[in-house]
Write an enzyme that holds these catalytic residues in place. Structure first.
Site, PDB file in Angstrom:
ATOM      1  N   TYR A 256      11.305  25.501   9.221  1.00 11.17           N
ATOM      2  CA  TYR A 256      11.216  24.087   8.856  1.00 11.17           C
ATOM      3  C   TYR A 256      10.139  23.899   7.798  1.00 11.17           C
ATOM      4  O   TYR A 256       9.076  24.532   7.864  1.00 11.17           O
ATOM      5  CB  TYR A 256      10.858  23.234  10.082  1.00 11.17           C
ATOM      6  CG  TYR A 256      11.871  23.276  11.209  1.00 11.17           C
ATOM      7  CD1 TYR A 256      12.780  22.238  11.375  1.00 11.17           C
ATOM      8  CD2 TYR A 256      11.895  24.342  12.105  1.00 11.17           C
ATOM      9  CE1 TYR A 256      13.700  22.261  12.421  1.00 11.17           C
ATOM     10  CE2 TYR A 256      12.812  24.366  13.151  1.00 11.17           C
ATOM     11  CZ  TYR A 256      13.710  23.332  13.295  1.00 11.17           C
ATOM     12  OH  TYR A 256      14.616  23.357  14.319  1.00 11.17           O
ATOM     13  N   HIS A 264      14.633  18.681   9.199  1.00 10.29           N
ATOM     14  CA  HIS A 264      15.648  19.632   9.603  1.00 10.29           C
ATOM     15  C   HIS A 264      15.263  21.015   9.080  1.00 10.29           C
ATOM     16  O   HIS A 264      14.521  21.149   8.109  1.00 10.29           O
ATOM     17  CB  HIS A 264      17.023  19.237   9.054  1.00 10.29           C
ATOM     18  CG  HIS A 264      17.603  18.024   9.708  1.00 10.29           C
ATOM     19  ND1 HIS A 264      18.110  18.042  10.988  1.00 10.29           N
ATOM     20  CD2 HIS A 264      17.758  16.752   9.254  1.00 10.29           C
ATOM     21  CE1 HIS A 264      18.552  16.841  11.307  1.00 10.29           C
ATOM     22  NE2 HIS A 264      18.354  16.029  10.275  1.00 10.29           N
ATOM     23  N   LYS A 295      22.488  25.635   5.922  1.00  6.20           N
ATOM     24  CA  LYS A 295      21.179  26.287   5.878  1.00  6.20           C
ATOM     25  C   LYS A 295      21.294  27.566   5.052  1.00  6.20           C
ATOM     26  O   LYS A 295      22.380  28.142   4.929  1.00  6.20           O
ATOM     27  CB  LYS A 295      20.671  26.606   7.282  1.00  6.20           C
ATOM     28  CG  LYS A 295      20.328  25.364   8.107  1.00  6.20           C
ATOM     29  CD  LYS A 295      19.978  25.719   9.515  1.00  6.20           C
ATOM     30  CE  LYS A 295      19.571  24.492  10.325  1.00  6.20           C
ATOM     31  NZ  LYS A 295      20.381  23.311  10.154  1.00  6.20           N
TER      32      LYS A 295
END
Length: 325
Positions: A256, A264, A295
């Site tokens: 993070y 997020h 991601k």
């Protein structure tokens, strides 16, 4: 002001000065006590306790101190008022092995000693006996105080009746009979006894020799895999990132940019050695997984330096799925 009488405006000025000086003294004492308690709280070590090989934090102040240090962990305990739900959890806070090791190596935490089950059982039974003895002693003291209070009430009633000319001897005799019966057969119900609840217990002291004597041995296996994970964890923490476990995403850490309560995760970190041969199908699977959860996959490989600063260097390789051309 003792021994003399003060009146008028001069007296009011002196009283005002005395009150101001007293209030100033109290404020200075409270300020000094607050500074001492605040410095002691800052110097207090985080106590890491173990359940098997799992490091846990039990106290609220220690969880808060760990969070301020960038250690997130995972709450695994049930809430006292809602023990049957699992949407919101409470203490203890379960730490990653790397989080606990980083706290101990930086001097912010101390490992509490592992307890032998047999000695723990003997100590627990001894504490139970002491607690029962304390309760019995407290009950006898409260019983004596309650009896004294009842007798004082009856004696006050008897004194009033003796002073009252209209009351007869029958009423006085009735009070005396109640007083004698109270002394012979008074009993305090156990349910009416006040019980003191101890909500805080002393932990390890601040003496370095005492902490060293009571320090527990580290239970984490120091193999190559754990060393690689710890070096990656330490390097990312030095750069200001927050890390949590990424088991459900097929990686080692979720990375993070700030506090996980506000951001997020941007990366899924996978710790691999420089010499590890990764099949192409695994790289494609990781890239597709990162694209599905929005991601970036990070392959984190600590360099094999010969010591010094090069040993702490970590090489990062990002993987992103861009589709078929």
């Amino acid at each position: 002001m003792e021994g003399q009488e003060v009146t008028g405006s001069e007296g009011m000025m002196k009283i005002g000065k005395n009150l101001a000086q007293a209030e100033t003294g109290v404020n200075e004492d409270n300020r000094e006590e607050g500074a001492v308690s605040g410095s002691a709280q800052r110097c207090r070590k985080i106590q890491v306790r173990f359940c098997g090989s799992t490091p846990l934090l039990w106290r609220t102040a220690e969880v808060r101190a760990a969070r301020e240090s960038g250690v997130v962990g995972t709450l695994v305990g049930s809430l006292p008022r809602q023990p049957r739900q699992n949407n919101r959890l409470g203490r203890p806070l379960e730490l990653l092995q790397e989080e606990a090791r980083l706290l101990t190596e930086t001097g912010q935490a101390v490992l509490c000693p592992a307890v032998d089950p047999e000695s723990a059982e003997a100590t627990s039974s001894h504490k139970v006996e002491r607690h029962l003895e304390m309760l019995e002693r407290s009950y006898e003291e409260q019983k004596a105080l309650a009896l004294q209070d009842r007798k004082s009430v009856l004696m006050r009633v008897l004194t009033q009746k003796q002073e009252d000319a209209d009351s007869g001897e029958c009423s006085e005799q009735a009070v005396r009979d109640r007083l004698e019966a109270l002394e012979k057969g008074f009993s305090l119900p156990r349910s009416a006894m006040a019980v003191q609840l101890h909500t805080a217990r002393a932990g390890l002291g601040h003496d370095p020799e005492e902490r060293h004597f009571l320090m527990a041995e580290w239970l984490q296996p120091r193999d190559e895999r754990s060393e690689i994970r710890f070096r990656v964890f330490r390097d990312l923490r030095r750069q200001g990132y927050y890390l949590t476990s990424a088991g459900k995403f097929g990686g080692d850490y979720l990375v993070y940019p700030g506090d996980p309560l506000r951001f997020h995760a941007h990366f899924i970190a996978l710790c691999v050695s420089m010499e590890t041969m990764t099949p192409l199908c695994d790289l494609l699977a990781l890239s597709r997984l990162g694209a599905n959860v929005k991601k970036t996959i990070l392959l984190c490989s600590p360099s094999d330096g010969d010591g010094g600063e090069e040993e702490d260097e970590v090489v990062y390789t990002s993987l992103q799925w861009s589709g078929m051309v």
